[in-house]
Design a protein around this motif. Sequence first.
Motif, PDB file in Angstrom:
ATOM      1  N   SER A 248      39.974  13.708  79.047  1.00 49.40           N
ATOM      2  CA  SER A 248      40.842  14.143  78.181  1.00 49.40           C
ATOM      3  C   SER A 248      40.746  13.742  76.554  1.00 49.40           C
ATOM      4  N   ASN A 249      40.331  12.489  76.359  1.00 45.68           N
ATOM      5  CA  ASN A 249      40.127  11.933  75.103  1.00 45.68           C
ATOM      6  C   ASN A 249      38.848  11.906  74.410  1.00 45.68           C
ATOM      7  N   ASP A 251      35.995  10.806  75.653  1.00 50.61           N
ATOM      8  CA  ASP A 251      35.112   9.825  76.223  1.00 50.61           C
ATOM      9  C   ASP A 251      34.260  10.430  77.247  1.00 50.61           C
ATOM     10  N   THR A 290      37.660   7.135  72.254  1.00 47.85           N
ATOM     11  CA  THR A 290      38.712   6.142  71.805  1.00 47.85           C
ATOM     12  C   THR A 290      37.838   4.732  71.646  1.00 47.85           C
TER      13      THR A 290
END
Length: 458
Positions: A248-249, A251, A290
């Motif tokens: 969800s980030n 990555d 991130t």
Amino acid sequence: MTGEAMNVETIRERVNDDWNRIVAMLSDKIALASVSAQGITGEHMKRSAQFVADQMKLVGIDDAHVVQSENPDGTPGAWEVVGSKVVDPQAPTVLLYAHHDVQPVPDRAAWRTDPFTATTVGDRLYGRGAADDGGGIAIHSGALHALGGDLPCNIKLFFEGEEEMGSPSFIPFLKAHRDEFESDVIIVADSGNWSASIPSLTTSLRGNTDVDVTVKVLEHPVHSGQFGGPILDAVTLSAMLISSMYDSNGDLAVPGLESQEPVGGLQRDLDEATFRADSSTVPGYRLAGTGSLAQRVWTKPSVSVIGFDAHPVDGSFNVIANTARFRLSLRTAPAQDPAEAQKALADFLVSHAPFGAQVSVANGENGMGWAMDPDCKAVGVAEQAMSDAFGVTPVNKGEGGSIPFIPELQRLFPQAQVIVTGPEDPQANAHSPNESISLSGLRNNIVTEALFLSRYAQ
């Protein structure tokens, strides 16, 4: 070697006196339009190599000459420039690398100036190859001229003619000419600085690999009204498969793909506003991933869809596509084996086939990443030379891109200390329209290399 290294003031004065020659040489190099994509064996590439060899003779490498390489299959390869100068058999030997081929210019209308006519605007010289890598050739030429008879170390040259084409004949050429590469230090002038006024050593390069992925759901296309709903088209399934690689980030969440911290530590993170401006992100776009921005670009893996076969919008009609094919380019952490990363990616894609579609993967080429030894002697000498030449403390940086021949050089010559420098900066637009080089930055880069060559031998 005994004797004292030259001081920065003397070297800078010599570079200033030689400046008109340096700029004229770079301008003439741009005009040669040495686009390797138009044929690495072509006469235009031979002419480019001979020009560079002649220029190196002018700065003291009397035996600089052109040699044609050979591809792995035995066919003729690129035109390379080699040469050497021995000042003292007991002195250290430094190999200077650059490449004389340049990227193509697919759209001249996107350029504000003629891409093959050097044009000065303010502090920048515009033209294809001005930075990548005519600037590298200019650095080596200017540094050797500045030292002249005060050169305290032995020099070897290798200026490549196919770097922009992936260097297919590099390894065969290297193995056939081992003696011409044996050295204590290898300076690869094909990277760049933090900015035109802040110098950098390149601390790492990501590796690279690619795969071609085919997604199949039907034996043949069918009507979207009759079968749509229970059956998803292959393009939609491909989109699902691609998105499954990320969390969800943003990555990558593919088991087996490694990350690492910036080599030598992170001295300064990338500035997000500058990064956005340089990359031309649209308003509102949220940067993916991130960790520090530098780590995300330099030492974490990334995947890009660089090709996709699908029916064009114009001429489309109401059928469910039975197959789709796309190419993924994977940049790997500097230390990861790209073949290992390629297998991890392929295994993930096959095992995550959405709705049981058939997914097949064809593996492409691999290129190893590279990491600098931050504690070696050459790094310390180079950092001090940069500080003295530019008048500021260097800020070292990684690169998200790949230069596969560097780890090959390091593997074949493990005793050599490799430092990666170069003439580029964030405004250079290498590989893009309106490529340019900072003239003040180039001048300081030349002073830096001359200082390094003078000091390393002491």
